[in-house]
Design a protein around this motif. Structure first.
Motif, mmCIF file in Angstrom:
data_model
loop_
_atom_site.group_PDB
_atom_site.id
_atom_site.type_symbol
_atom_site.label_atom_id
_atom_site.label_comp_id
_atom_site.label_asym_id
_atom_site.label_seq_id
_atom_site.Cartn_x
_atom_site.Cartn_y
_atom_site.Cartn_z
ATOM 1 N N ARG A 5 0.842 -1.182 0.000
ATOM 2 C CA ARG A 5 0.000 0.000 0.000
ATOM 3 C C ARG A 5 0.887 1.244 0.000
ATOM 4 N NH1 ARG A 5 -4.601 -1.612 4.552
ATOM 5 N NH2 ARG A 5 -4.648 -3.849 4.082
ATOM 6 N N ARG A 6 0.273 2.391 -0.308
ATOM 7 C CA ARG A 6 1.060 3.619 -0.405
ATOM 8 C C ARG A 6 0.343 4.788 0.283
ATOM 9 N NH1 ARG A 6 1.632 5.016 -6.249
ATOM 10 N NH2 ARG A 6 -0.495 4.239 -6.277
ATOM 11 N N ASN A 7 1.133 5.637 0.900
ATOM 12 C CA ASN A 7 0.669 6.891 1.492
ATOM 13 C C ASN A 7 1.583 8.019 1.049
ATOM 14 O OD1 ASN A 7 -1.319 5.651 3.035
ATOM 15 N ND2 ASN A 7 -0.113 5.648 4.922
ATOM 16 N N ILE A 8 1.076 9.232 1.137
ATOM 17 C CA ILE A 8 1.915 10.430 1.198
ATOM 18 C C ILE A 8 1.867 10.899 2.647
ATOM 19 C CG2 ILE A 8 2.135 12.855 0.548
ATOM 20 C CD1 ILE A 8 3.114 11.051 -1.611
ATOM 21 N N GLU A 9 3.035 10.993 3.290
ATOM 22 C CA GLU A 9 3.075 11.256 4.722
ATOM 23 C C GLU A 9 3.869 12.509 5.050
ATOM 24 O OE1 GLU A 9 4.437 7.946 6.987
ATOM 25 O OE2 GLU A 9 2.990 6.537 6.125
ATOM 26 N N GLU A 74 6.577 9.776 0.051
ATOM 27 C CA GLU A 74 5.847 8.526 -0.148
ATOM 28 C C GLU A 74 6.291 7.482 0.870
ATOM 29 O OE1 GLU A 74 5.203 5.037 -3.545
ATOM 30 O OE2 GLU A 74 6.493 6.769 -3.956
ATOM 31 N N SER A 75 5.319 6.721 1.356
ATOM 32 C CA SER A 75 5.582 5.566 2.207
ATOM 33 C C SER A 75 4.917 4.348 1.580
ATOM 34 C CB SER A 75 5.024 5.791 3.616
ATOM 35 O OG SER A 75 5.185 4.626 4.414
ATOM 36 N N ARG A 76 5.651 3.250 1.484
ATOM 37 C CA ARG A 76 5.111 1.982 0.994
ATOM 38 C C ARG A 76 5.084 1.008 2.161
ATOM 39 N NH1 ARG A 76 5.476 1.009 -4.744
ATOM 40 N NH2 ARG A 76 5.984 2.964 -5.834
ATOM 41 N N TYR A 77 3.949 0.366 2.382
ATOM 42 C CA TYR A 77 3.821 -0.422 3.605
ATOM 43 C C TYR A 77 2.935 -1.644 3.407
ATOM 44 C CZ TYR A 77 -0.659 2.060 3.973
ATOM 45 O OH TYR A 77 -1.910 2.566 3.718
ATOM 46 N N ARG A 78 3.132 -2.610 4.292
ATOM 47 C CA ARG A 78 2.307 -3.817 4.341
ATOM 48 C C ARG A 78 1.812 -4.004 5.773
ATOM 49 N NH1 ARG A 78 6.282 -5.239 0.489
ATOM 50 N NH2 ARG A 78 5.373 -6.078 -1.453
ATOM 51 N N LEU A 79 0.551 -4.409 5.905
ATOM 52 C CA LEU A 79 -0.078 -4.649 7.202
ATOM 53 C C LEU A 79 -0.461 -6.115 7.300
ATOM 54 C CD1 LEU A 79 -2.503 -1.560 7.261
ATOM 55 C CD2 LEU A 79 -0.172 -1.685 8.156
#
Length: 302
Positions: A5-9, A74-79
């Motif tokens: 997933r991606r966010n702008i943080e 940008e942040s790329r992450y997995r939950l």
């Protein structure tokens, strides 16, 4: 494997949480209440890995990659939902080691697709975090625009923006010095009997270490800084944001001339360099002070 997933943080200190709350409510943000979170960060070679235990809620393992920068990024992450956080924490602590534990009270609000976090972090203070949650096909332009609008509405000055994570704020430079000291113990220095350890923080917050490795053919030996740079590059990182160097000698351990030039290739402007003594003393400087008027990649023709 599913794409991350991606966010702008954007994360910043918050000198007036009550004003921040009033501003975002005035913009029409929806109040989702208070959360209590305990994040345990583990030592990893790339990115960041943390186990979040949340009340109300459950536990989730979060792996994420985000470049440290004093701007929205940008942040790329997995939950990964976790049913038995105690067992997982014990396993990860045994295999990776714990980097830091961050405890906070989070006031969560939602505005359009942006998660607004008003955080009270134990031992650190008050912060606010903006996360523009992106759809799978987004080019991130809309998310950046909304985070920018909130940044302006909240009057967040550039000097308040945090480059890194709460975990980096908690551990500070001590984690880097400790990592350098630990790797120093594994140095191969049978000829000089002068062991050196170096630890480098990369642009994603990860820590990479190296020790000096001597050779019977003396010119084939390798300095600790060179070993650490090799580990950082092998992990896929490109920039050095902080350095610690230590030896088992009595005096401060300062990088040699060759290693100052090696650091120059990758270090970001103004990065701190901690030169340490084995008795616990340290001095903090910069590469500009250690290598004034230096030559770097920008002087080469494009």
């Amino acid at each position: 494997m599913a794409a991350p997933r991606r966010n702008i943080e954007l994360k910043a200190s918050d000198p007036d949480p009550e004003r921040s709350l009033a501003v975002v409510l005035g913009l029409g943000a929806r109040d989702r209440g208070l959360l209590r979170q305990r994040d345990t960060y583990f030592r990893v070679t790339t990115g960041r890995l943390k186990l979040r235990e949340e009340d109300p809620g459950g536990a989730v393992l979060i792996q994420y990659d985000r470049v440290d920068a004093d701007e929205a990024r940008e942040s790329r992450y997995r939950l990964i939902p976790i049913e038995d956080p105690g067992a997982l924490k014990a396993a990860l602590e045994a295999s990776l080691g714990t980097l830091a534990v961050v405890e906070k009270e989070r006031h969560l609000l939602l505005w359009q697709n942006v998660r607004i976090h008003l955080d009270k972090v134990k031992d650190l203070g008050n912060f606010l975090e903006l996360e523009g949650v992106a759809t799978a096909d987004s080019d991130l332009a809309d998310e950046l625009e909304r985070v920018t609008r909130l940044t302006e509405a909240l009057a967040i000055q550039p000097e308040r923006i945090l480059r890194n994570s709460y975990s980096d704020q908690v551990v500070g430079s001590s984690a880097l010095v400790d990592a350098a000291r630990q790797v120093m113990e594994r140095a191969h220095a049978p000829y000089s009997r002068y062991r050196v350890g170096a630890a480098l923080r990369a642009e994603d917050g990860s820590i990479h270490v190296g020790a000096n490795v001597e050779n019977a053919a003396y010119p084939q030996g390798q300095c600790a800084e060179a070993s650490a740079i090799g580990a950082l590059i092998a992990a896929g990182c490109k920039q050095i944001t902080e350095v610690a160097v230590i030896s088992d000698g009595e005096d401060f351990c300062v990088p040699c001339g060759g290693c100052r030039q090696r650091l120059r290739e990758f270090i970001v402007p103004g990065a701190e360099i901690h030169v340490c003594a084995n008795n616990g003393a340290r001095q903090t400087t910069t590469l500009d002070a250690l290598l004034p008027r230096s030559f770097g990649p920008e002087f080469l023709p494009g």
